[in-house]
Design a protein around this motif. Sequence first.
Motif, PDB file in Angstrom:
ATOM      1  N   VAL A  51     -11.308  45.592  -9.635  1.00 19.16           N
ATOM      2  CA  VAL A  51     -10.834  44.311  -9.790  1.00 19.16           C
ATOM      3  C   VAL A  51     -10.255  44.096 -10.879  1.00 19.16           C
ATOM      4  CG1 VAL A  51     -11.037  41.971  -9.221  1.00 19.16           C
ATOM      5  CG2 VAL A  51     -12.071  43.619  -7.789  1.00 19.16           C
ATOM      6  N   VAL A  52      -9.163  43.814 -11.346  1.00 16.16           N
ATOM      7  CA  VAL A  52      -8.851  43.404 -12.536  1.00 16.16           C
ATOM      8  C   VAL A  52      -8.920  41.850 -12.762  1.00 16.16           C
ATOM      9  CG1 VAL A  52      -7.284  43.718 -14.290  1.00 16.16           C
ATOM     10  CG2 VAL A  52      -7.545  45.650 -12.868  1.00 16.16           C
ATOM     11  N   ASN A  53      -9.479  41.484 -13.662  1.00 11.76           N
ATOM     12  CA  ASN A  53      -9.614  39.724 -13.983  1.00 11.76           C
ATOM     13  C   ASN A  53      -8.545  39.108 -14.770  1.00 11.76           C
ATOM     14  OD1 ASN A  53     -10.488  40.151 -16.513  1.00 11.76           O
ATOM     15  ND2 ASN A  53     -12.675  39.631 -15.787  1.00 11.76           N
ATOM     16  N   ASP A  54      -8.497  38.165 -14.927  1.00  6.69           N
ATOM     17  CA  ASP A  54      -7.215  37.439 -15.740  1.00  6.69           C
ATOM     18  C   ASP A  54      -7.287  37.852 -17.100  1.00  6.69           C
ATOM     19  OD1 ASP A  54      -6.692  36.073 -13.425  1.00  6.69           O
ATOM     20  OD2 ASP A  54      -7.570  34.251 -13.945  1.00  6.69           O
ATOM     21  N   GLU A  55      -8.481  38.382 -17.539  1.00  6.31           N
ATOM     22  CA  GLU A  55      -8.537  38.843 -19.136  1.00  6.31           C
ATOM     23  C   GLU A  55      -8.038  40.179 -19.312  1.00  6.31           C
ATOM     24  OE1 GLU A  55     -11.355  37.087 -17.819  1.00  6.31           O
ATOM     25  OE2 GLU A  55     -10.037  35.065 -18.546  1.00  6.31           O
ATOM     26  N   GLY A  56      -8.128  40.855 -18.065  1.00 10.42           N
ATOM     27  CA  GLY A  56      -7.717  42.075 -18.236  1.00 10.42           C
ATOM     28  C   GLY A  56      -8.624  43.184 -18.100  1.00 10.42           C
ATOM     29  N   CYS A  61     -22.377  47.850 -10.122  1.00 10.09           N
ATOM     30  CA  CYS A  61     -21.249  47.199 -10.546  1.00 10.09           C
ATOM     31  C   CYS A  61     -21.176  47.407 -12.018  1.00 10.09           C
ATOM     32  CB  CYS A  61     -21.740  45.762 -10.263  1.00 10.09           C
ATOM     33  SG  CYS A  61     -20.000  44.873 -10.547  1.00 10.09           S
ATOM     34  N   CYS A  62     -19.928  47.586 -12.620  1.00  8.77           N
ATOM     35  CA  CYS A  62     -19.976  47.530 -14.207  1.00  8.77           C
ATOM     36  C   CYS A  62     -18.499  47.153 -14.766  1.00  8.77           C
ATOM     37  CB  CYS A  62     -20.000  49.215 -14.556  1.00  8.77           C
ATOM     38  SG  CYS A  62     -18.840  50.372 -13.925  1.00  8.77           S
ATOM     39  N   TYR A  63     -18.325  47.122 -15.698  1.00  9.96           N
ATOM     40  CA  TYR A  63     -16.964  47.231 -16.353  1.00  9.96           C
ATOM     41  C   TYR A  63     -16.318  48.252 -17.243  1.00  9.96           C
ATOM     42  CZ  TYR A  63     -17.337  41.946 -15.261  1.00  9.96           C
ATOM     43  OH  TYR A  63     -17.483  40.894 -14.860  1.00  9.96           O
ATOM     44  N   LEU A  64     -15.084  48.400 -16.878  1.00  7.19           N
ATOM     45  CA  LEU A  64     -14.391  49.587 -17.512  1.00  7.19           C
ATOM     46  C   LEU A  64     -13.555  48.913 -18.886  1.00  7.19           C
ATOM     47  CD1 LEU A  64     -13.351  51.718 -14.779  1.00  7.19           C
ATOM     48  CD2 LEU A  64     -15.415  51.930 -16.217  1.00  7.19           C
ATOM     49  N   PHE A  65     -13.753  49.463 -19.879  1.00  5.32           N
ATOM     50  CA  PHE A  65     -12.641  49.030 -20.956  1.00  5.32           C
ATOM     51  C   PHE A  65     -11.649  49.593 -21.754  1.00  5.32           C
ATOM     52  CE2 PHE A  65     -16.944  47.116 -20.964  1.00  5.32           C
ATOM     53  CZ  PHE A  65     -16.799  45.657 -20.992  1.00  5.32           C
ATOM     54  N   GLY A  66     -11.233  50.932 -21.021  1.00  2.00           N
ATOM     55  CA  GLY A  66     -10.167  51.666 -21.200  1.00  2.00           C
ATOM     56  C   GLY A  66     -10.371  52.461 -22.844  1.00  2.00           C
ATOM     57  N   SER A  67     -11.422  52.471 -23.174  1.00  3.27           N
ATOM     58  CA  SER A  67     -11.815  53.197 -24.505  1.00  3.27           C
ATOM     59  C   SER A  67     -11.426  54.832 -24.242  1.00  3.27           C
ATOM     60  CB  SER A  67     -13.456  52.988 -25.019  1.00  3.27           C
ATOM     61  OG  SER A  67     -14.152  53.592 -24.049  1.00  3.27           O
ATOM     62  N   ASN A  68     -11.208  55.360 -25.603  1.00  2.00           N
ATOM     63  CA  ASN A  68     -10.936  56.936 -25.295  1.00  2.00           C
ATOM     64  C   ASN A  68     -12.053  57.473 -24.846  1.00  2.00           C
ATOM     65  OD1 ASN A  68      -8.382  56.327 -26.588  1.00  2.00           O
ATOM     66  ND2 ASN A  68      -8.972  56.808 -28.658  1.00  2.00           N
ATOM     67  N   GLU A  69     -13.340  57.211 -25.063  1.00  3.03           N
ATOM     68  CA  GLU A  69     -14.293  58.035 -24.760  1.00  3.03           C
ATOM     69  C   GLU A  69     -14.237  57.671 -23.209  1.00  3.03           C
ATOM     70  OE1 GLU A  69     -19.027  57.854 -24.907  1.00  3.03           O
ATOM     71  OE2 GLU A  69     -18.145  56.907 -26.574  1.00  3.03           O
ATOM     72  N   GLU A  70     -14.205  56.563 -22.759  1.00  2.00           N
ATOM     73  CA  GLU A  70     -14.254  56.274 -21.505  1.00  2.00           C
ATOM     74  C   GLU A  70     -13.226  56.955 -20.562  1.00  2.00           C
ATOM     75  OE1 GLU A  70     -13.480  52.253 -19.777  1.00  2.00           O
ATOM     76  OE2 GLU A  70     -15.491  52.224 -19.966  1.00  2.00           O
ATOM     77  N   GLN A  71     -11.926  57.193 -21.098  1.00  2.00           N
ATOM     78  CA  GLN A  71     -10.945  57.835 -20.498  1.00  2.00           C
ATOM     79  C   GLN A  71     -11.071  59.528 -20.321  1.00  2.00           C
ATOM     80  OE1 GLN A  71      -7.368  56.544 -22.385  1.00  2.00           O
ATOM     81  NE2 GLN A  71      -7.617  54.313 -21.839  1.00  2.00           N
ATOM     82  N   GLU A  72     -11.866  59.857 -21.373  1.00  2.00           N
ATOM     83  CA  GLU A  72     -12.198  61.454 -21.245  1.00  2.00           C
ATOM     84  C   GLU A  72     -13.328  61.579 -20.195  1.00  2.00           C
ATOM     85  OE1 GLU A  72     -13.536  62.270 -25.262  1.00  2.00           O
ATOM     86  OE2 GLU A  72     -11.449  61.890 -26.192  1.00  2.00           O
ATOM     87  N   ASN A  73     -14.244  60.582 -20.161  1.00  2.00           N
ATOM     88  CA  ASN A  73     -15.240  60.813 -19.210  1.00  2.00           C
ATOM     89  C   ASN A  73     -14.882  60.549 -17.833  1.00  2.00           C
ATOM     90  OD1 ASN A  73     -17.153  61.645 -21.226  1.00  2.00           O
ATOM     91  ND2 ASN A  73     -17.916  59.402 -21.252  1.00  2.00           N
ATOM     92  N   LEU A  74     -13.709  59.874 -17.286  1.00  2.00           N
ATOM     93  CA  LEU A  74     -13.570  59.491 -16.116  1.00  2.00           C
ATOM     94  C   LEU A  74     -12.185  60.040 -15.939  1.00  2.00           C
ATOM     95  CD1 LEU A  74     -14.781  55.778 -16.024  1.00  2.00           C
ATOM     96  CD2 LEU A  74     -15.815  57.764 -14.869  1.00  2.00           C
TER      97      LEU A  74
END
Length: 179
Positions: free
Chosen positions: A149-154, A99-112
């Motif tokens: 799953v996207v929670n209420d906080e996004g 389990c993990c959280y994704l935050f949509g950072s630029n680095e994360e978007q480049e890696n995934l």
Amino acid sequence: YVRIKDERYVYTCFETEGRKKKIAELDNWGVYEIKEDPNHIFLELKSFTSEHYIVKESYQIPTCGKVSCVYVDGKKLHDNNILEVLDEILTAQYDNGTCCYLFGSNEEQENLKHFTVGYEDCPVGTDNSIYSIGKIDSKWVVIFHDDVVVNDEGDIQCTYYELNEECSNVLEESKIWDN
């Protein structure tokens, strides 16, 4: 549905590299053929403000089987090694996801990267079950849409599954993640 030349088409979603040429006009909508589909099984309807994708009602979109095409970031890949890896990823049994959280950072978007696949000679990508493939903590992983799953906080909570060494090696050498 939409009727074009005595054929019924229904609305659907699919991934394509783009339309090719206008083949008809229908109630102020342009009807365009799809670059990958010379048989006009899949078409695009385009107006000034919107677009829709349609498929012949008689065509049964394959939902499983051998992967015949793959799209990453809107580009069709033609590497047979990648098609074989996706076959393996989509048919493997996965246990013990992390389990993990994704935050949509630029680095994360480049890696995934998001992958869309088509099966059994389908000319376009129709299966969006893979949310993304890439590296997390230096490991090659796959995340499926069903495990997001996207929670209420996004915040995006997901479960990822580590890929085997063979798949990892092919993905590492593929240059898909090169900028």
